[in-house]
Design a protein around this motif. Structure first.
Motif, PDB file in Angstrom:
ATOM      1  N   VAL A 100     -14.663  -0.303  -3.413  1.00 31.49           N
ATOM      2  CA  VAL A 100     -15.546  -0.883  -4.429  1.00 31.49           C
ATOM      3  C   VAL A 100     -14.807  -1.029  -5.752  1.00 31.49           C
ATOM      4  N   LYS A 101     -15.291  -1.967  -6.557  1.00 34.27           N
ATOM      5  CA  LYS A 101     -14.645  -2.253  -7.839  1.00 34.27           C
ATOM      6  C   LYS A 101     -14.732  -1.049  -8.773  1.00 34.27           C
ATOM      7  N   TYR A 102     -13.609  -0.796  -9.463  1.00 35.28           N
ATOM      8  CA  TYR A 102     -13.538   0.364 -10.360  1.00 35.28           C
ATOM      9  C   TYR A 102     -12.894  -0.044 -11.681  1.00 35.28           C
ATOM     10  N   GLU A 142     -15.102   4.368 -14.415  1.00 31.82           N
ATOM     11  CA  GLU A 142     -16.351   4.377 -13.659  1.00 31.82           C
ATOM     12  C   GLU A 142     -16.396   3.165 -12.724  1.00 31.82           C
ATOM     13  N   VAL A 143     -17.271   3.236 -11.707  1.00 36.16           N
ATOM     14  CA  VAL A 143     -17.404   2.118 -10.774  1.00 36.16           C
ATOM     15  C   VAL A 143     -18.132   0.961 -11.461  1.00 36.16           C
ATOM     16  N   LYS A 169     -20.875  -1.956 -11.332  1.00 36.90           N
ATOM     17  CA  LYS A 169     -22.118  -2.212 -10.605  1.00 36.90           C
ATOM     18  C   LYS A 169     -22.691  -3.574 -10.976  1.00 36.90           C
ATOM     19  N   CYS A 226     -23.032  -0.905  -6.155  1.00 35.08           N
ATOM     20  CA  CYS A 226     -21.585  -1.106  -6.239  1.00 35.08           C
ATOM     21  C   CYS A 226     -21.195  -2.473  -5.674  1.00 35.08           C
ATOM     22  N   GLN A 227     -20.030  -2.934  -6.065  1.00 34.32           N
ATOM     23  CA  GLN A 227     -19.546  -4.239  -5.611  1.00 34.32           C
ATOM     24  C   GLN A 227     -18.258  -4.059  -4.803  1.00 34.32           C
ATOM     25  N   ARG A 228     -18.222  -4.634  -3.622  1.00 32.44           N
ATOM     26  CA  ARG A 228     -17.022  -4.556  -2.781  1.00 32.44           C
ATOM     27  C   ARG A 228     -15.914  -5.431  -3.360  1.00 32.44           C
ATOM     28  N   MET A 232     -21.774   9.887  -3.656  1.00 34.20           N
ATOM     29  CA  MET A 232     -22.378   8.794  -4.414  1.00 34.20           C
ATOM     30  C   MET A 232     -23.560   8.279  -3.604  1.00 34.20           C
ATOM     31  N   VAL A 276     -25.461   3.466  -3.050  1.00 36.55           N
ATOM     32  CA  VAL A 276     -24.240   2.698  -3.297  1.00 36.55           C
ATOM     33  C   VAL A 276     -24.468   1.202  -3.065  1.00 36.55           C
ATOM     34  N   ASN A 310     -17.115  10.239  -2.049  1.00 41.88           N
ATOM     35  CA  ASN A 310     -16.222   9.628  -3.029  1.00 41.88           C
ATOM     36  C   ASN A 310     -14.838  10.269  -2.906  1.00 41.88           C
TER      37      ASN A 310
END
Length: 621
Positions: free
Chosen positions: A398-400, A406-407, A409, A415-417, A451, A454, A463
């Motif tokens: 997922v995007k970080y 932080e991730v 969103k 969360c976004q792949r 998490m 998600v 995580n």
């Protein structure tokens, strides 16, 4: 007529031939992946069937089977002495009787084990398991505060300590209502009891089998401590299920009972104990156990004992490459290395210099619920994924946001792949197939590692804290760690623990600890950004004394950076990203910099000349 029949069959063969060519071009690893995964899945199904039939077969049971099947075969070779399967079985039986009669241990108790690498580590471990005790493996580098914390979180009231570590015990430990036993013949400490005198008169017959019997694969058998973002060590719960899976590692990569395994890593780590010792037992092979890794002795040991498999971490292979070249470099029988953290440059140099050795990278944390295995052997990747793997084990990248730490969103809070090839935070879905057993003594720490919500409401993911990327062919590449943990000298360094320890120094007002890359070294070297209290001055000698006294060698900051103000994120967290990026170059950093110097027993100014010697490798860290 016969030739005509052959000609008539040709049109039927063309599609088949075309399909094979297409498969080879577009899916070159299809059959290799399928066969490897089938092997692993078949083993997993067998474990689950044992569990369903309430006839759980543990790693200890497998060892005892091997002791009956190949009693006179060398199990452990240590410092020139050979210990057969039968000898280890019988000595652990004697210890089991002592544990029952003298120590008054009972099934379900937890016992802490503080020992260096030696055969009695295994004898004590197996002896405790035979009476139904779980065992907590303690890191031999930890100090009194951390040691007591380890006892409290796993519930141990008994400590068994190696003969070479008795003198390092702190008085605070001996006064804390903990019974301490050692493998020494005599003890100078009134509160430290000796096991060897009692061992001589103990029988070597097995204790009742029902003591070690368990009905569930998910019963805890070990506690292995891992550093994390919380500072103090966390007791990862290791169940029989995890132990058995780890023990199949060598076998999955093609190991056999004819192999000789070289284990230079500390047994209190899961790599050496679960994969190394467990894997040796599963195969019915022989292991060569080293008290400590020695780059100068490595290849001589391998030649002397006809080693065929060795365990490594990335830094270990770099140390081997840094040794002077000899004509004997490829004179050995080593065919496989199993480990993690091997960088591309070291990997290539290692193979070029020491020959065609299959390097099998394994990715997975001690407490994690996901494992990648690089069974293909592609340089620079930690593992392999494919359609079959994804059907069984649900994970996502997922995007970080590294700046905000932080991730990322979407507008719905999910969360976004990332796309194929992009770097993302690795998350692994928690399920019955991939359970997460958490940490002993703290539901809060366990929950913190998860998490939730998600991708959909109600889901839960482990995580990993690792930034990874998956290429178009399905190979997994490690990019970096996020949060408050980095690796140095093969150990996880928890920045919170280091921060708290340094914060006790009287002239320090605020501390921010992070890791910086150093050319020619694996992982990151510790660096502490400090703010000195008003009216006081920085004292390099005092900080050196404090660090050496209260921190293990791998956790001591190598570099110090003095700052006037600490930068914060929008959520009032200390900003690390820019500090990590700027490194430790005095020509580009205006803040005063210092470096750890063991010869002067102080933190000394980091000059341009000293910086260049560190970068070139002349100055050893």
């Amino acid at each position: 007529p016969l030739r005509l029949i052959h000609l008539l069959h040709l049109p039927c063969l063309v599609p088949l031939f075309s399909a094979l060519v297409l498969q080879k071009l577009c899916f070159p690893y299809f059959w290799t992946d399928l066969l490897f995964l089938w092997k692993v899945v078949r083993y997993g199904v067998k474990l689950e069937l044992f569990g369903l039939m309430s006839s759980v077969r543990t790693v200890l049971d497998r060892f005892m089977e091997q002791a009956q099947r190949i009693p006179d075969k060398p199990f452990v070779i240590y410092d020139g002495s050979v210990h057969t399967y039968r000898e280890v079985d019988r000595r652990s039986n004697r210890l089991a009787h002592v544990f029952l009669r003298q120590l008054k241990l009972k099934k379900g108790d937890c016992v802490a084990l503080l020992m260096s690498n030696e055969p009695d580590f295994l004898n004590v471990w197996f002896g405790l398991a035979k009476v139904g005790c779980s065992v907590a493996f303690l890191n031999t580098n930890i100090r009194s505060r951390s040691l007591l914390h380890c006892f409290s979180c796993c519930g141990a009231r008994t400590l068994i300590v190696g003969s070479d570590l008795v003198d390092s015990l702190d008085d605070i430990l001996l006064e804390d209502n903990i019974q301490v036993w050692t493998m020494r013949r005599h003890s100078e400490h009134s509160k430290v009891h000796t096991l060897l005198d009692r061992l001589d008169s103990a029988p070597d017959q097995p204790v009742p089998a029902e003591l070690r019997a368990t009905k569930s694969l998910r019963t805890p058998t070990l506690y292995i401590f891992t550093s994390g973002t919380t500072g103090l060590p966390k007791a990862a719960v290791i169940t029989h299920l995890q132990s058995l899976k780890a023990a199949a590692g060598f076998w999955a990569f093609g190991g056999t009972e004819d192999d000789v395994v070289y284990i230079p890593l500390p047994l209190y780590h899961s790599a050496a104990s679960l994969i190394g010792i467990g894997g040796t037992i599963e195969l019915g092979a022989t292991c060569v156990l080293k008290k400590k890794f020695s780059a100068s002795q490595f290849w001589n040991d391998c030649r002397q004992h006809d080693v065929t498999i060795f365990q490594y971490i990335g830094e270990l292979c770099r140390y081997l490459c840094n040794q002077p070249k000899t004509e004997m470099d490829q004179d050995h029988k080593v065919r496989m290395g199993v480990g993690n953290g091997l960088r591309q440059d070291v990997w290539r140099e290692f193979l070029s210099r020491f020959g065609n050795i299959k390097m099998c990278e394994v990715y997975g944390s001690t407490e994690g619920n996901l494992c990648f295995m690089n069974h293909i052997g592609k340089i620079g990747t930690v593992g392999r994924s494919n359609l079959f793997y994804r059907l069984l084990f649900k994970y996502d990248l997922v995007k970080y946001d590294m700046i905000k730490d932080e991730v990322v969103k979407d507008h719905q809070g999910f969360c976004q792949r990332v796309n194929r090839g992009e770097t993302g935070l690795l998350l692994s879905k928690v399920s019955s197939i991939s359970p997460f057993f958490g940490y002993a003594g703290s539901k809060q720490l366990t929950e913190k590692k998860l998490m939730r919500n998600v991708f959909v409401k109600g889901d839960a993911y482990f995580n990993t804290g690792d930034l990874m990327a998956e290429d178009q062919e399905g190979f997994i590449c490690f990019r970096d760690r996020v949060g408050d943990t980095f690796r140095w000298k093969g150990e996880n360094v928890a920045t919170t623990e280091v921060t708290e320890t340094l914060g006790l120094v009287d002239f320090i007002q605020e501390v921010n600890v992070f890791g910086v890359e150093v050319p020619g070294h694996e992982g990151r070297a510790g660096m502490a950004a400090l703010i000195v209290r008003p009216g006081l001055t920085f004292d390099g000698k005092k900080l050196f004394e404090h660090s050496v006294r209260d921190l293990p060698a791998y956790a001591r900051p190598i570099f110090i950076r003095l700052q006037e103000v600490m930068e914060m994120t929008s959520t009032f967290k200390q900003q690390k990203f820019q500090l990590v990026q700027s490194g430790f170059n005095p020509s580009t950093i205006s803040d005063p910099l210092y470096v750890l110097d063991y010869r002067q027993k102080s933190y000394v100014p980091l000059t341009e000349q000293l910086y260049q010697s560190i970068v070139s490798g002349e100055h050893k860290l």
